[in-house]
Design a protein around this motif. Structure first.
Motif, mmCIF file in Angstrom:
data_model
loop_
_atom_site.group_PDB
_atom_site.id
_atom_site.type_symbol
_atom_site.label_atom_id
_atom_site.label_comp_id
_atom_site.label_asym_id
_atom_site.label_seq_id
_atom_site.Cartn_x
_atom_site.Cartn_y
_atom_site.Cartn_z
ATOM 1 N N SER A 2 -37.992 -43.124 13.792
ATOM 2 C CA SER A 2 -37.357 -43.185 15.111
ATOM 3 C C SER A 2 -36.519 -41.927 15.335
ATOM 4 N N TYR A 6 -34.701 -43.866 11.549
ATOM 5 C CA TYR A 6 -35.130 -45.121 10.930
ATOM 6 C C TYR A 6 -36.650 -45.154 10.834
ATOM 7 N N TYR A 8 -40.186 -47.196 10.636
ATOM 8 C CA TYR A 8 -40.758 -48.453 11.097
ATOM 9 C C TYR A 8 -42.266 -48.381 10.922
#
Length: 165
Positions: A2, A6, A8
């Motif tokens: 992100s 982060y 994901y």
């Protein structure tokens, strides 16, 4: 990753196996924005539904899901994305889920701007293992007309300037 760093997981699904399914009329208000978010063009199949005023039950008046038969290679989409800005009583999204399941989709993602607590609960119970619901906000309840309180009103009427009809 992100923009905030982060990690994901992502899933790679062929665009030919994804369909956007706006609920007419109000779902049209979100269609361009969702198409702009997707990396590739995907099919758009419309479901026309309205809520009958006295029973608050959905009535389907239009369905342009492609017909397919057993063994048909085109078949139903793997992922159908229901586009409807409001989940009030939950009846319309539940009817759309039933229609898409009958069509043969494997998974459904429903994207809405606002939902009532009861409508969201009802929609979540329609097909727990096959449906994800994404909503921007949740209001507590609905009034006797099935409208979310305080809510946004009828999005289709607002979008097409047909308030009061």
């Amino acid at each position: 990753m992100s923009p905030l760093g982060y990690e994901y997981t992502t899933e790679d699904i062929s665009p030919s196996k994804i369909s956007l399914v706006p609920i007419l009329r109000s779902g049209l208000s979100m269609l361009d924005a969702l198409q702009a978010l997707l990396p590739s063009s995907v099919s758009v199949h419309h479901l026309g539904m309205y809520r009958e005023k006295s029973t608050l039950q959905p009535v389907e008046y239009y369905n342009n899901l492609p017909y397919h038969s057993q063994g048909d290679e085109t078949g139903a989409s793997e992922l159908a994305i229901i586009v409807d800005p409001i989940i009030a009583t939950g009846s319309t999204v539940c009817a759309a889920i039933d229609t898409l399941r009958d069509w043969g989709v494997s998974r459904i993602l429903s994207i809405s701007i606002l939902a009532s607590e009861g409508g969201l609960r009802r929609a979540a119970e329609a097909w727990p293992e096959g449906v994800e619901l994404w909503v921007g906000g949740v209001d507590v309840g609905t009034d006797e007309r099935g409208m979310i309180r305080p809510g946004l009103g009828d999005i289709g009427d607002r979008l097409f300037l047909t308030l009061g009809k």
